[in-house]
Scaffold this motif. Structure first.
Motif, PDB file in Angstrom:
ATOM      1  N   LEU A   1       0.851  -1.344   0.384  1.00  9.60           N
ATOM      2  CA  LEU A   1       0.316   0.105  -0.175  1.00  9.60           C
ATOM      3  C   LEU A   1       0.761   1.087  -0.537  1.00  9.60           C
ATOM      4  CD1 LEU A   1      -1.936  -1.635   2.810  1.00  9.60           C
ATOM      5  CD2 LEU A   1      -2.768  -0.724   0.373  1.00  9.60           C
ATOM      6  N   GLY A   2       0.719   2.143  -0.892  1.00 13.19           N
ATOM      7  CA  GLY A   2       1.201   2.952  -0.870  1.00 13.19           C
ATOM      8  C   GLY A   2       2.317   3.433  -1.978  1.00 13.19           C
ATOM      9  N   THR A   3       2.395   1.967  -2.927  1.00 19.35           N
ATOM     10  CA  THR A   3       2.962   2.057  -4.200  1.00 19.35           C
ATOM     11  C   THR A   3       1.871   2.330  -5.700  1.00 19.35           C
ATOM     12  OG1 THR A   3       3.225   0.064  -4.321  1.00 19.35           O
ATOM     13  CG2 THR A   3       4.644   0.798  -2.907  1.00 19.35           C
ATOM     14  N   TYR A   4       2.701   2.838  -6.563  1.00 20.21           N
ATOM     15  CA  TYR A   4       1.872   2.524  -7.911  1.00 20.21           C
ATOM     16  C   TYR A   4       1.577   1.161  -8.151  1.00 20.21           C
ATOM     17  CZ  TYR A   4       3.005   7.213  -7.996  1.00 20.21           C
ATOM     18  OH  TYR A   4       3.203   8.715  -7.690  1.00 20.21           O
ATOM     19  N   GLY A   5       1.968   0.215  -7.910  1.00 17.48           N
ATOM     20  CA  GLY A   5       1.786  -1.322  -8.390  1.00 17.48           C
ATOM     21  C   GLY A   5       0.635  -1.760  -7.488  1.00 17.48           C
ATOM     22  N   CYS A   6       0.389  -1.554  -6.438  1.00 20.95           N
ATOM     23  CA  CYS A   6      -0.414  -2.256  -5.535  1.00 20.95           C
ATOM     24  C   CYS A   6      -1.587  -1.646  -5.765  1.00 20.95           C
ATOM     25  CB  CYS A   6      -0.855  -1.359  -4.157  1.00 20.95           C
ATOM     26  SG  CYS A   6      -1.801  -1.701  -3.187  1.00 20.95           S
ATOM     27  N   HIS A   7      -2.849  -3.104  -6.867  1.00 19.47           N
ATOM     28  CA  HIS A   7      -4.361  -3.421  -6.260  1.00 19.47           C
ATOM     29  C   HIS A   7      -4.933  -3.640  -5.240  1.00 19.47           C
ATOM     30  CE1 HIS A   7      -2.983  -4.157 -10.900  1.00 19.47           C
ATOM     31  NE2 HIS A   7      -2.294  -4.323 -10.815  1.00 19.47           N
ATOM     32  N   ALA A   8      -5.395  -2.507  -4.984  1.00 19.42           N
ATOM     33  CA  ALA A   8      -5.977  -2.385  -3.902  1.00 19.42           C
ATOM     34  C   ALA A   8      -7.439  -2.382  -4.332  1.00 19.42           C
ATOM     35  CB  ALA A   8      -5.620  -0.744  -3.114  1.00 19.42           C
ATOM     36  N   ASP A   9      -8.162  -2.441  -5.145  1.00 16.10           N
ATOM     37  CA  ASP A   9      -9.673  -2.362  -5.321  1.00 16.10           C
ATOM     38  C   ASP A   9      -9.718  -4.202  -5.568  1.00 16.10           C
ATOM     39  OD1 ASP A   9     -10.263  -0.264  -5.188  1.00 16.10           O
ATOM     40  OD2 ASP A   9     -10.010   0.147  -7.240  1.00 16.10           O
ATOM     41  N   GLU A  10      -8.605  -4.468  -6.231  1.00 18.27           N
ATOM     42  CA  GLU A  10      -8.453  -6.471  -6.429  1.00 18.27           C
ATOM     43  C   GLU A  10      -8.745  -6.904  -5.031  1.00 18.27           C
ATOM     44  OE1 GLU A  10      -7.366  -4.585 -10.084  1.00 18.27           O
ATOM     45  OE2 GLU A  10      -7.338  -4.218  -7.759  1.00 18.27           O
ATOM     46  N   LEU A  11      -7.641  -6.609  -3.772  1.00 21.22           N
ATOM     47  CA  LEU A  11      -7.764  -7.222  -3.296  1.00 21.22           C
ATOM     48  C   LEU A  11      -8.760  -6.815  -1.966  1.00 21.22           C
ATOM     49  CD1 LEU A  11      -6.269  -8.874  -1.105  1.00 21.22           C
ATOM     50  CD2 LEU A  11      -4.588  -6.196  -0.060  1.00 21.22           C
ATOM     51  N   VAL A  12      -9.227  -5.960  -1.711  1.00 26.10           N
ATOM     52  CA  VAL A  12     -10.619  -5.465  -1.220  1.00 26.10           C
ATOM     53  C   VAL A  12     -12.209  -6.456  -1.736  1.00 26.10           C
ATOM     54  CG1 VAL A  12     -12.696  -3.642  -0.933  1.00 26.10           C
ATOM     55  CG2 VAL A  12     -10.568  -3.287  -0.627  1.00 26.10           C
ATOM     56  N   ALA A  13     -12.267  -6.533  -3.210  1.00 22.06           N
ATOM     57  CA  ALA A  13     -12.744  -7.362  -3.649  1.00 22.06           C
ATOM     58  C   ALA A  13     -13.141  -8.707  -3.399  1.00 22.06           C
ATOM     59  CB  ALA A  13     -13.157  -7.880  -5.064  1.00 22.06           C
TER      60      ALA A  13
ATOM     61  N   LYS B   1     -13.992 -15.714 -11.230  1.00 22.72           N
ATOM     62  CA  LYS B   1     -14.632 -14.441 -12.253  1.00 22.72           C
ATOM     63  C   LYS B   1     -15.811 -13.970 -11.219  1.00 22.72           C
ATOM     64  CE  LYS B   1     -12.811 -16.818 -15.959  1.00 22.72           C
ATOM     65  NZ  LYS B   1     -11.682 -15.586 -16.458  1.00 22.72           N
ATOM     66  N   LEU B   2     -15.927 -14.520 -10.266  1.00 21.42           N
ATOM     67  CA  LEU B   2     -17.026 -13.655  -9.651  1.00 21.42           C
ATOM     68  C   LEU B   2     -16.559 -12.133  -8.791  1.00 21.42           C
ATOM     69  CD1 LEU B   2     -18.470 -17.339  -7.308  1.00 21.42           C
ATOM     70  CD2 LEU B   2     -19.730 -15.744  -9.527  1.00 21.42           C
ATOM     71  N   LEU B   3     -15.487 -12.004  -8.722  1.00 26.25           N
ATOM     72  CA  LEU B   3     -14.411 -10.941  -8.225  1.00 26.25           C
ATOM     73  C   LEU B   3     -15.240  -9.702  -7.834  1.00 26.25           C
ATOM     74  CD1 LEU B   3     -12.638 -11.101  -5.403  1.00 26.25           C
ATOM     75  CD2 LEU B   3     -13.204 -13.203  -6.384  1.00 26.25           C
ATOM     76  N   PRO B   4     -15.437  -9.239  -9.645  1.00 32.80           N
ATOM     77  CA  PRO B   4     -16.241  -8.123  -9.797  1.00 32.80           C
ATOM     78  C   PRO B   4     -17.557  -7.681  -8.505  1.00 32.80           C
ATOM     79  CG  PRO B   4     -14.963  -8.689 -11.320  1.00 32.80           C
ATOM     80  CD  PRO B   4     -15.470  -9.709 -10.422  1.00 32.80           C
ATOM     81  N   PHE B   5     -18.227  -8.768  -8.423  1.00 32.46           N
ATOM     82  CA  PHE B   5     -19.113  -8.625  -7.546  1.00 32.46           C
ATOM     83  C   PHE B   5     -18.828  -8.279  -5.987  1.00 32.46           C
ATOM     84  CE2 PHE B   5     -20.499 -11.723 -10.918  1.00 32.46           C
ATOM     85  CZ  PHE B   5     -21.348 -10.554 -11.282  1.00 32.46           C
ATOM     86  N   TYR B   6     -17.764  -8.216  -5.692  1.00 31.62           N
ATOM     87  CA  TYR B   6     -17.560  -7.801  -4.397  1.00 31.62           C
ATOM     88  C   TYR B   6     -16.859  -6.672  -4.247  1.00 31.62           C
ATOM     89  CZ  TYR B   6     -18.625 -12.742  -3.177  1.00 31.62           C
ATOM     90  OH  TYR B   6     -19.808 -13.818  -2.782  1.00 31.62           O
ATOM     91  N   VAL B   7     -16.674  -6.146  -4.621  1.00 36.10           N
ATOM     92  CA  VAL B   7     -15.965  -4.385  -4.881  1.00 36.10           C
ATOM     93  C   VAL B   7     -16.573  -3.476  -3.756  1.00 36.10           C
ATOM     94  CG1 VAL B   7     -15.064  -2.880  -6.149  1.00 36.10           C
ATOM     95  CG2 VAL B   7     -14.918  -4.896  -7.149  1.00 36.10           C
ATOM     96  N   ASP B   8     -16.900  -3.278  -3.344  1.00 40.59           N
ATOM     97  CA  ASP B   8     -17.902  -1.986  -2.788  1.00 40.59           C
ATOM     98  C   ASP B   8     -18.130  -2.766  -1.606  1.00 40.59           C
ATOM     99  OD1 ASP B   8     -16.645  -0.080  -4.352  1.00 40.59           O
ATOM    100  OD2 ASP B   8     -18.379  -0.295  -5.468  1.00 40.59           O
TER     101      ASP B   8
END
Length: 294
Positions: free
Chosen positions: A16-28, A248-255
C-alpha cells in the motif's frame, strides 16, 4: 453475494502506498471470503515509500476492510516485513482481534505451520539496506511504466505484458536467489520440526514439498498483490493458491460493506475491550506515522 467460508487466508506483499498496488482487487477478494483467521504476512504498507503524495482512497479501503474484519470476529495477525519494519517496534501488541507479530506458529489439524515474511534470508536486506530500498523505488517505477505500456497494448487489442516478471524470469541470478530462499526456509523449518513453512517477500506464489535427509516440509508462498494477485487459503486440511485473475465472481464484491465504513468507529470497537496499555501503543504508532509524514 455469499462469502466463501475458509479456515485461514494468507495475504502478503500488498505494498500500500505504491503505484503497483492493486488495492481494489484485494478489497474485492477480502469481501468474498469469511475466514476464521487472516494472516497479513508482511509488506502490507510500504513504509519505505510512504508519503503524502500517493496514498489513494482505494488503499485506505484495504486498511478499513482489515480493521472491519477484526471488529467482526476475524482473528487478524499482522506479521511484519522489511518494507513495514517500523512496526516491529510494536511486535506482540494486541488490539482485540488484531495482533502485530514478527512470526507466528499455528497448529493446523495436528501439523505445525510456521509463518514469517522471509526477509531474514535476503542478503541484500541484511547487509545493504540502502541498495534494497533503491531497488524498491526502481521496481515501483518499472510497474508504473508497465501500466502505461499495458494501457497502450489494451487499446490496440493486445495482451498485457509484465516487464518485471519477464526480467526476473530471464535473469539467472534472480532464479538462483529464489531457489536459495526456498531451500533455506524449508531446511530451517525441517530442523525446527514444522510441517509447513509459509513466506512472502519474493513475490512468487508457490506450493511445493521439499525433502532433505532430516525430513520433509511443505513450502508455501502467498505471492503478491502487485503482479500475481494471489493469496493462500487453508480449509478442510488442504492448502491452495488463490488466483484473483482466475476468479470470475470477484467484480461483484468490490464495494461490499465499505460504503458507510468509518475508520475511527472501527478502531474504537476493536480497542474498547482491550487490556490496559494498548491505547498507549496505538497512540505511539499514530505519532510515529505523523512524524513519518512530516
Amino acid at each position: 453475494m455469499k462469502k466463501r467460508k475458509i479456515e485461514l487466508a494468507v495475504v502478503s506483499d500488498v505494498h500500500l502506498g505504491t503505484y503497483g498496488c492493486h488495492a481494489d482487487e484485494l478489497v474485492a477478494y477480502l469481501n468474498s471470503i469469511a475466514p476464521k483467521k487472516l494472516i497479513l504476512n508482511g509488506d502490507i504498507i510500504d513504509i519505505w515509500q510512504f508519503s503524502k503524495r500517493y496514498f489513494p482512497k482505494s488503499h485506505l479501503k484495504v486498511l478499513k476492510k482489515v480493521i472491519g474484519m477484526a471488529s467482526n470476529g476475524v482473528e487478524v495477525f499482522y506479521i511484519t516485513g522489511n518494507h513495514d519494519e517500523m512496526l516491529r517496534k510494536f511486535s506482540n501488541t494486541s488490539m482485540g482481534n488484531f495482533k502485530i507479530v514478527d512470526k507466528l506458529v499455528l497448529n493446523l489439524n495436528g501439523k505445525k505451520a510456521w509463518f514469517f515474511h522471509g526477509d531474514i534470508f535476503d542478503v541484500s536486506i541484511q547487509n545493504a539496506k540502502w541498495l534494497a530500498k533503491l531497488g524498491g523505488y526502481g521496481y515501483d517505477l518499472l510497474i508504473l511504466i508497465n501500466r502505461m505500456v499495458n494501457w497502450g497494448l489494451t487499446k490496440i487489442g493486445r495482451n498485457k505484458y509484465s516487464l518485471s516478471k519477464n526480467v526476473k524470469d530471464r535473469v539467472k541470478s534472480a532464479l538462483k536467489h529464489i531457489s536459495k530462499f526456498e531451500k533455506a526456509a524449508t531446511d530451517l523449518a525441517i530442523e525446527k520440526g514444522y510441517q509447513y513453512v509459509i513466506c512472502g517477500h519474493i513475490h512468487q506464489p508457490k506450493k511445493e514439498v521439499y525433502k532433505n535427509k532430516n525430513g520433509q516440509c511443505t513450502y508455501l508462498n502467498s505471492g503478491d498483490w502487485i503482479e500475481n494477485l494471489t493469496a493462500l487459503e487453508y480449509s478442510f486440511k488442504r492448502w491452495k493458491i488463490y488466483k484473483y485473475n482466475q476468479d470470475k465472481l470477484l467484480p461483484f464484491y468490490v464495494d461490499e460493506d465499505l460504503k458507510q465504513l468509518n475508520i475511527q468507529d472501527l478502531i474504537t470497537s476493536i480497542t474498547e475491550t482491550n487490556e490496559l496499555g494498548i491505547e498507549s501503543a496505538v497512540s505511539k504508532l499514530s505519532k510515529k506515522a505523523e512524524d513519518l509524514l512530516d
